[in-house]
Motif scaffolding. Structure first.
Motif, PDB file in Angstrom:
ATOM      1  N   ASN A  33      72.343  12.503 110.932  1.00  0.00           N
ATOM      2  CA  ASN A  33      73.648  12.249 110.150  1.00  0.00           C
ATOM      3  C   ASN A  33      73.274  12.361 108.425  1.00  0.00           C
ATOM      4  OD1 ASN A  33      75.596  11.964 112.047  1.00  0.00           O
ATOM      5  ND2 ASN A  33      75.467   9.713 111.876  1.00  0.00           N
ATOM      6  N   ARG A  34      72.000  11.859 108.303  1.00  0.00           N
ATOM      7  CA  ARG A  34      71.321  11.724 107.064  1.00  0.00           C
ATOM      8  C   ARG A  34      71.236  13.262 106.454  1.00  0.00           C
ATOM      9  NH1 ARG A  34      69.865   7.647 104.179  1.00  0.00           N
ATOM     10  NH2 ARG A  34      68.251   8.874 103.013  1.00  0.00           N
ATOM     11  N   ARG A  35      70.752  14.025 107.447  1.00  0.00           N
ATOM     12  CA  ARG A  35      70.331  15.492 107.260  1.00  0.00           C
ATOM     13  C   ARG A  35      71.755  16.097 107.059  1.00  0.00           C
ATOM     14  NH1 ARG A  35      66.986  17.124 111.674  1.00  0.00           N
ATOM     15  NH2 ARG A  35      65.415  15.903 110.593  1.00  0.00           N
ATOM     16  N   LEU A  36      72.672  15.972 107.851  1.00  0.00           N
ATOM     17  CA  LEU A  36      74.000  16.613 107.759  1.00  0.00           C
ATOM     18  C   LEU A  36      74.545  16.369 106.417  1.00  0.00           C
ATOM     19  CD1 LEU A  36      76.229  18.522 108.986  1.00  0.00           C
ATOM     20  CD2 LEU A  36      77.109  16.429 109.995  1.00  0.00           C
ATOM     21  N   GLY A  37      74.449  15.138 105.967  1.00  0.00           N
ATOM     22  CA  GLY A  37      75.144  14.721 104.710  1.00  0.00           C
ATOM     23  C   GLY A  37      74.397  15.353 103.598  1.00  0.00           C
ATOM     24  N   ALA A  38      73.102  15.221 103.662  1.00  0.00           N
ATOM     25  CA  ALA A  38      72.217  16.244 102.487  1.00  0.00           C
ATOM     26  C   ALA A  38      72.595  17.488 102.450  1.00  0.00           C
ATOM     27  CB  ALA A  38      70.757  15.676 102.961  1.00  0.00           C
ATOM     28  N   ASP A  39      72.823  18.205 103.651  1.00  0.00           N
ATOM     29  CA  ASP A  39      73.000  19.625 103.765  1.00  0.00           C
ATOM     30  C   ASP A  39      74.372  19.990 103.045  1.00  0.00           C
ATOM     31  OD1 ASP A  39      72.387  22.210 104.376  1.00  0.00           O
ATOM     32  OD2 ASP A  39      73.857  22.135 106.246  1.00  0.00           O
ATOM     33  N   ILE A  40      75.341  18.943 103.329  1.00  0.00           N
ATOM     34  CA  ILE A  40      76.582  19.188 102.763  1.00  0.00           C
ATOM     35  C   ILE A  40      76.724  18.935 101.429  1.00  0.00           C
ATOM     36  CG2 ILE A  40      79.026  18.209 102.367  1.00  0.00           C
ATOM     37  CD1 ILE A  40      78.630  17.281 105.452  1.00  0.00           C
ATOM     38  N   PHE A  41      76.026  17.935 100.791  1.00  0.00           N
ATOM     39  CA  PHE A  41      75.803  17.913  99.459  1.00  0.00           C
ATOM     40  C   PHE A  41      75.052  18.925  98.756  1.00  0.00           C
ATOM     41  CE2 PHE A  41      73.871  16.356  95.423  1.00  0.00           C
ATOM     42  CZ  PHE A  41      74.984  15.571  95.250  1.00  0.00           C
ATOM     43  N   LEU A  42      74.057  19.475  99.303  1.00  0.00           N
ATOM     44  CA  LEU A  42      73.084  20.561  98.798  1.00  0.00           C
ATOM     45  C   LEU A  42      74.200  21.745  98.711  1.00  0.00           C
ATOM     46  CD1 LEU A  42      69.846  20.054 100.189  1.00  0.00           C
ATOM     47  CD2 LEU A  42      70.441  19.845  97.867  1.00  0.00           C
ATOM     48  N   ARG A  43      74.995  22.167  99.716  1.00  0.00           N
ATOM     49  CA  ARG A  43      75.742  23.140  99.634  1.00  0.00           C
ATOM     50  C   ARG A  43      76.712  23.239  98.488  1.00  0.00           C
ATOM     51  NH1 ARG A  43      75.089  26.748 104.083  1.00  0.00           N
ATOM     52  NH2 ARG A  43      73.656  25.921 105.687  1.00  0.00           N
ATOM     53  N   TYR A  44      77.352  22.153  98.583  1.00  0.00           N
ATOM     54  CA  TYR A  44      78.532  22.195  97.289  1.00  0.00           C
ATOM     55  C   TYR A  44      77.697  22.060  96.149  1.00  0.00           C
ATOM     56  CZ  TYR A  44      82.623  21.057  99.903  1.00  0.00           C
ATOM     57  OH  TYR A  44      83.852  21.148 100.618  1.00  0.00           O
ATOM     58  N   SER A  45      76.396  21.451  95.688  1.00  0.00           N
ATOM     59  CA  SER A  45      75.889  21.514  94.666  1.00  0.00           C
ATOM     60  C   SER A  45      75.318  22.988  94.200  1.00  0.00           C
ATOM     61  CB  SER A  45      74.535  20.847  94.610  1.00  0.00           C
ATOM     62  OG  SER A  45      74.612  19.728  93.970  1.00  0.00           O
ATOM     63  N   ASP A  46      74.915  23.805  95.311  1.00  0.00           N
ATOM     64  CA  ASP A  46      74.622  25.350  95.207  1.00  0.00           C
ATOM     65  C   ASP A  46      75.867  25.867  94.594  1.00  0.00           C
ATOM     66  OD1 ASP A  46      72.058  24.918  95.735  1.00  0.00           O
ATOM     67  OD2 ASP A  46      72.422  25.426  97.916  1.00  0.00           O
ATOM     68  N   ARG A  47      77.119  25.645  95.186  1.00  0.00           N
ATOM     69  CA  ARG A  47      78.346  26.300  94.841  1.00  0.00           C
ATOM     70  C   ARG A  47      78.889  25.935  93.469  1.00  0.00           C
ATOM     71  NH1 ARG A  47      81.704  30.205  94.570  1.00  0.00           N
ATOM     72  NH2 ARG A  47      83.810  29.900  94.750  1.00  0.00           N
ATOM     73  N   VAL A  48      78.526  24.865  93.157  1.00  0.00           N
ATOM     74  CA  VAL A  48      78.966  24.539  91.719  1.00  0.00           C
ATOM     75  C   VAL A  48      77.988  25.173  90.816  1.00  0.00           C
ATOM     76  CG1 VAL A  48      79.101  22.382  89.913  1.00  0.00           C
ATOM     77  CG2 VAL A  48      80.122  22.282  92.228  1.00  0.00           C
ATOM     78  N   SER A  49      76.751  25.157  91.250  1.00  0.00           N
ATOM     79  CA  SER A  49      75.769  25.596  90.257  1.00  0.00           C
ATOM     80  C   SER A  49      75.971  27.223  90.038  1.00  0.00           C
ATOM     81  CB  SER A  49      74.465  25.582  90.569  1.00  0.00           C
ATOM     82  OG  SER A  49      74.094  24.377  90.840  1.00  0.00           O
ATOM     83  N   ASP A  50      76.442  28.021  91.195  1.00  0.00           N
ATOM     84  CA  ASP A  50      76.601  29.505  90.910  1.00  0.00           C
ATOM     85  C   ASP A  50      77.937  29.779  90.089  1.00  0.00           C
ATOM     86  OD1 ASP A  50      74.551  29.923  92.836  1.00  0.00           O
ATOM     87  OD2 ASP A  50      76.066  29.924  94.599  1.00  0.00           O
TER      88      ASP A  50
END
Length: 138
Positions: free
Chosen positions: A21-38
């Motif tokens: 669950n923690r890994r999935l939450g971190a993955d979700i966050f990182l993908r959104y973060s990457d999208r915002v950065s792009d």
């Protein structure tokens, strides 16, 4: 002996689920973060300057679309945080940067144009009002 095996097995399952669950939450966050950065990279540098606070900065339609996509991605990320899809500790890593981004004049201008869209999300509206209030104090 059997009870010990059952306890060890249950503990292993709990740890595996918690870690996943923690890994999935971190993955979700990182993908959104990457999208915002792009999306941020598609905007001109002038958007990120504190100058032009009067809202007079002209942006193209593509840049305005990028700003709207950033705002929507942040909204989705915020709602995921509220509903527990990732730990609040992960959110706290980027929250100051997100608040600073949303307090920039171009984002405030676009948030004002989208104001009615988020009326059914009172937590988000309260958070955006808090950001706006901090900007007015500064």
């Amino acid at each position: 002996m059997t009870l010990g095996t059952v306890i060890v097995g249950m503990t292993a399952i709990y740890v595996a689920l918690h870690t996943n669950n923690r890994r999935l939450g971190a993955d979700i966050f990182l993908r959104y973060s990457d999208r915002v950065s792009d999306l941020r990279r598609r905007l001109p540098v002038a958007v990120f300057l504190e100058q032009g606070a009067d809202g007079g900065l002209e942006v193209t339609a593509d840049e305005r679309r990028a700003v709207h996509e950033i705002i929507h991605a942040i909204f989705e990320l915020y709602e995921l945080k509220v509903h527990g899809f990732f730990p609040a500790e992960i959110w706290k890593i980027r929250e100051p940067d997100i608040e600073r981004l949303l307090s920039l004049p171009v984002f405030q201008q676009e948030l004002a144009s989208l104001e009615g869209r988020y009326t059914k999300h009172p937590r988000l509206v309260a958070w955006l009002d808090k950001i706006r209030g901090q900007q007015e104090l500064a």
